[in-house]
Design a protein around this motif. Sequence first.
Motif, PDB file in Angstrom:
ATOM      1  N   UNK A 661       8.039   1.243 -14.948  1.00 50.25           N
ATOM      2  CA  UNK A 661       7.557   1.196 -13.565  1.00 50.25           C
ATOM      3  C   UNK A 661       7.814   2.503 -12.844  1.00 50.25           C
ATOM      4  N   UNK A 664       5.243   4.964 -13.920  1.00 49.61           N
ATOM      5  CA  UNK A 664       3.990   4.722 -13.213  1.00 49.61           C
ATOM      6  C   UNK A 664       4.075   5.235 -11.784  1.00 49.61           C
ATOM      7  N   UNK A 668       1.688   7.693  -9.696  1.00 43.94           N
ATOM      8  CA  UNK A 668       1.144   7.270  -8.405  1.00 43.94           C
ATOM      9  C   UNK A 668       1.400   8.324  -7.342  1.00 43.94           C
ATOM     10  N   UNK A 671      -0.592  11.426  -7.947  1.00 39.76           N
ATOM     11  CA  UNK A 671      -1.990  11.199  -7.596  1.00 39.76           C
ATOM     12  C   UNK A 671      -2.201  11.342  -6.100  1.00 39.76           C
ATOM     13  N   UNK A 676      -4.166  14.378  -1.352  1.00 40.52           N
ATOM     14  CA  UNK A 676      -3.993  15.031  -0.053  1.00 40.52           C
ATOM     15  C   UNK A 676      -4.226  16.529  -0.157  1.00 40.52           C
TER      16      UNK A 676
ATOM     17  N   UNK B 110      -2.789   1.690   1.653  1.00 41.94           N
ATOM     18  CA  UNK B 110      -3.577   2.394   0.634  1.00 41.94           C
ATOM     19  C   UNK B 110      -5.060   2.394   0.974  1.00 41.94           C
ATOM     20  N   UNK B 113      -5.564   4.987   3.490  1.00 43.44           N
ATOM     21  CA  UNK B 113      -5.472   6.285   2.817  1.00 43.44           C
ATOM     22  C   UNK B 113      -6.783   6.618   2.107  1.00 43.44           C
ATOM     23  N   UNK B 138     -11.967   3.917  -4.492  1.00 43.81           N
ATOM     24  CA  UNK B 138     -10.672   4.592  -4.531  1.00 43.81           C
ATOM     25  C   UNK B 138      -9.547   3.615  -4.176  1.00 43.81           C
ATOM     26  N   UNK B 142      -6.307   2.638  -6.370  1.00 44.40           N
ATOM     27  CA  UNK B 142      -4.932   2.837  -5.899  1.00 44.40           C
ATOM     28  C   UNK B 142      -4.156   1.529  -5.894  1.00 44.40           C
ATOM     29  N   UNK B 145      -3.146   0.495  -9.349  1.00 43.09           N
ATOM     30  CA  UNK B 145      -1.956   1.225  -9.791  1.00 43.09           C
ATOM     31  C   UNK B 145      -0.705   0.664  -9.115  1.00 43.09           C
ATOM     32  N   UNK B 146      -0.876   0.333  -7.839  1.00 45.22           N
ATOM     33  CA  UNK B 146       0.246  -0.248  -7.098  1.00 45.22           C
ATOM     34  C   UNK B 146       0.693  -1.558  -7.749  1.00 45.22           C
ATOM     35  N   UNK B 148       0.423  -2.294 -10.868  1.00 45.02           N
ATOM     36  CA  UNK B 148       1.131  -1.990 -12.114  1.00 45.02           C
ATOM     37  C   UNK B 148       2.577  -1.599 -11.850  1.00 45.02           C
TER      38      UNK B 148
END
Lengths: 679, 222
Positions: A661, A664, A668, A671, A676, B110, B113, B138, B142, B145-146, B148
Amino acid sequence: MGSKESFILMNLLLLLGTFSGLILRGSPRICSYVSSAFTALAAVCGLFLSGNILSTGKAFSFNLPGLIPWVDFAFFLDNVAAFFLLIISLLTLAISIYSIGYNEEHYHKRDVGLLCIGINLFILSMIGVVTANSAMIFLIFWETMTLVSYFLVVYEYEKEESVSAGFIYILMAHAGTAFILTAFLLLYRHSGSLDFTAFRTSAGDLPGGLKDLLFVFFFIGFGIKAGIVPLHIWLPKAHPAAPSNVSALMSGVMIKVAVYGLIRMVMDVLGGGSMWWGGVILVVASVSAVFGILYALVENDIKKLLAYSSIENIGIILMGVGASMVFSSVGLHGPALIALTAGLLHALNHALFKGLLFLSAGSVVYSSHARNIEELGGLIKKMPWTALFFLTGAVSICGLPPFNGFVSEWFTFQGLLMGFGALEGGSKVFLPMVAIVLCLSSALAAACFVKAFGITFLAMPRSEHARHALEVPLFMRLGMGILAVLCLLLGVLPQYILGPIGNVASTLIHAEVYVGINGVSSDLFTLAPLKLNLSSFSPQGVFLLLLTLMGGLLLILGIPYKKTVLGETWGCGIPALLPKMEYTATAFSKPFMIIFRDIYDITEDVEKIASPTPLQPHFVRITRYRASVGHIFDRYFYELILQAVMAVSSRMQVIQTGSMHLYLLYIFVTLIVLLFWAR
Amino acid sequence: MLENSSIGVYAIDRLALGMLGAVIIMVLCNRLAALVYVYAFQSLLLAAIAFFASSGLHAHHLIWMVYLIIIVKVLGIPYMLLRLIDTLTIKREVEPYVKWPISLLAASGLVILAYYIQRDILELHEGVVFNHCLSTSLAVILIGLFLMITRKKAITQMVGLLTMENGVFLGAIVLTSGMPMVIELGMSFDVLVGILIMGVFTFRIKETFASIDTSKLNSLRG
């Protein structure tokens, strides 16, 4: 049949060979015959195609559009590609015939189908590499070549040795690919296209520093695959670990494909460069030649010995290439042409005799199941054909007339010695010094192959394996025979191949003006570089002389009339001569180990075991002697790299927590930060 | 490009919002099986988007994608996942690191964002008629992934990855009006093989650790 048709047919046949290997996996005999037949037919197509292009000089390009979007499958065969295709096809033909017999060893033990699939794909990918005309295609085939050959190296996967050899191989190969890829991307950024033609046109206005960097990257990248010292460590491990027919392909052809990549990129696409490029290549080539043969000399594993000798020969090939680059950087196109012709000819010759040697070594292993030559001996009586073929290969590789090795080494000497007359300043001395190194390595090669042949084939069998060895099947002898005949033919009649190779060389050094001169002046009987009356020799004359001498000697000694009388060998009064009394391979190479002690990094260990009874402690019953050769590059080059990597890794371990985790989360956060940043 | 008022474009936009809704429901899911059902529903929405795109965007080969998505993502993968849940788990609950309210808050963050990042791109390309699709895709990526990161079980991580994949598909369809067929096929195949491999690995994790809780994997660290 035109070039295009034979090109398509050749690739189709190789694909058919692959699929027939896949489909017929269940019955190894049929699979081996059918698949090898397809491979052999493809090789015939390849010979036809390359012969066609080499003789007419007509380049041919071929596009396979729309297979994958945005990737153009562009192939281009000029005479440079055709020459390397010739090398591939010649070896493929011999090896596919040899394989029919050789595969029997694996029937019902391993999956013969996989071996057939692998060999076909391997050849297909090598053809792809030499014919590709865009960086993308080149890399696709290059990587396929690496991966397929990796799987072939670990074919005998139950052996620990194969698996670890495969690991080192794929590691080094990928490091090499990384360099090549980087160089391609740098070129792409400059030219805006992945096409080699675009690379070539934009190479003219590359900034000097970038050009030098590209040369270094290409040299390292292709050098790893070619097995130059000190990037060679994978080669003596991986080549012997593979099945013998694959070893022959890897040592005979694959390292030439790397040479192709180097000369295509550096000489053709970048168009040559400063003099130090050639200088660097010459230094590395000299080091490779000497170290390769020195390690071969003390090696007792017959396939490893041959692999080390490949490193030496890559050195000799690169000597020609390097000298040519030195000459062409100062505009001396004539000597450049000679040197490059020599290098290319040696590439062809090395493919033939190293292929032959690996195939005959494979035959020895096939019938004796021993690779250590200390366990062999006396095989010339059990396997006369194999012995003859091995001897042919050994004589060729030592550069003795009338075989092909002599011609190319002679030309390499001519190319290097020309530097004394043609160049100014330091390089006037430098090139002849490389020639001296070549002398040394040739002499050492002769010693090495006297050992390899003598210990393996002469005297009495040293083990049960060797005692029960039998001559190999017809197909294997046929495959070796083709190469042996070619070794002799190219040694006696090199004129026929020198013309086309001269054209290849003039394409590479962009010396179109000089096509008329053609570098080598050759009439029916004599060969001389550049008509300088510097030196010349007549291969046919030498051959006839040797033939007459031998015939004359036989007649004078009256051997044809004498009856053969069999008798005991005189053993100084000892009743029975045992194999243990024979000269050993280790003993043979001992003088060299003493002379080159500093290079070998030897650890010796003498153990004396005294008699167990307390009364006679000073009577030594058993003496054991162990000597092992260390590799100075392992110690002074790779150890340091390893230490650096370990030091960095132990620092990096802080962020490696083992929690998936968290990993990951790293991704994250990266990314989001990048999103940004790029906004 | 097609006219703004086209019914297809309208539908695609709304369906994309539906996919975003689905992924937010996934954040709230408490049971593993429910998570898989919502994933299947989301894939169905994706299939519908591909269907409208195939007629509305004149990308006719996308119709094959519709079949492919239905077979692989709506039926095949959920079936495999449900079987995995049946055979492997005793506790069939999603075990999160982060509690529901905070998860929901983070998910909405998210989404904001995603919209914020896409704003400039939308301004740059005036021809783009989709108001929500890009930002939605997008956001789906995101939030996948969050998912996961914040869920413990291996199966939830597989679902998270698949959700990200759906987001990528959505983006690919609306941005390029359909990629070449080879690439679409490659992507579908990739997902299928990926799930097969992950399934095998989940079995191995279960065998070795007697659980599919991936937080226990850190004992593997050398």
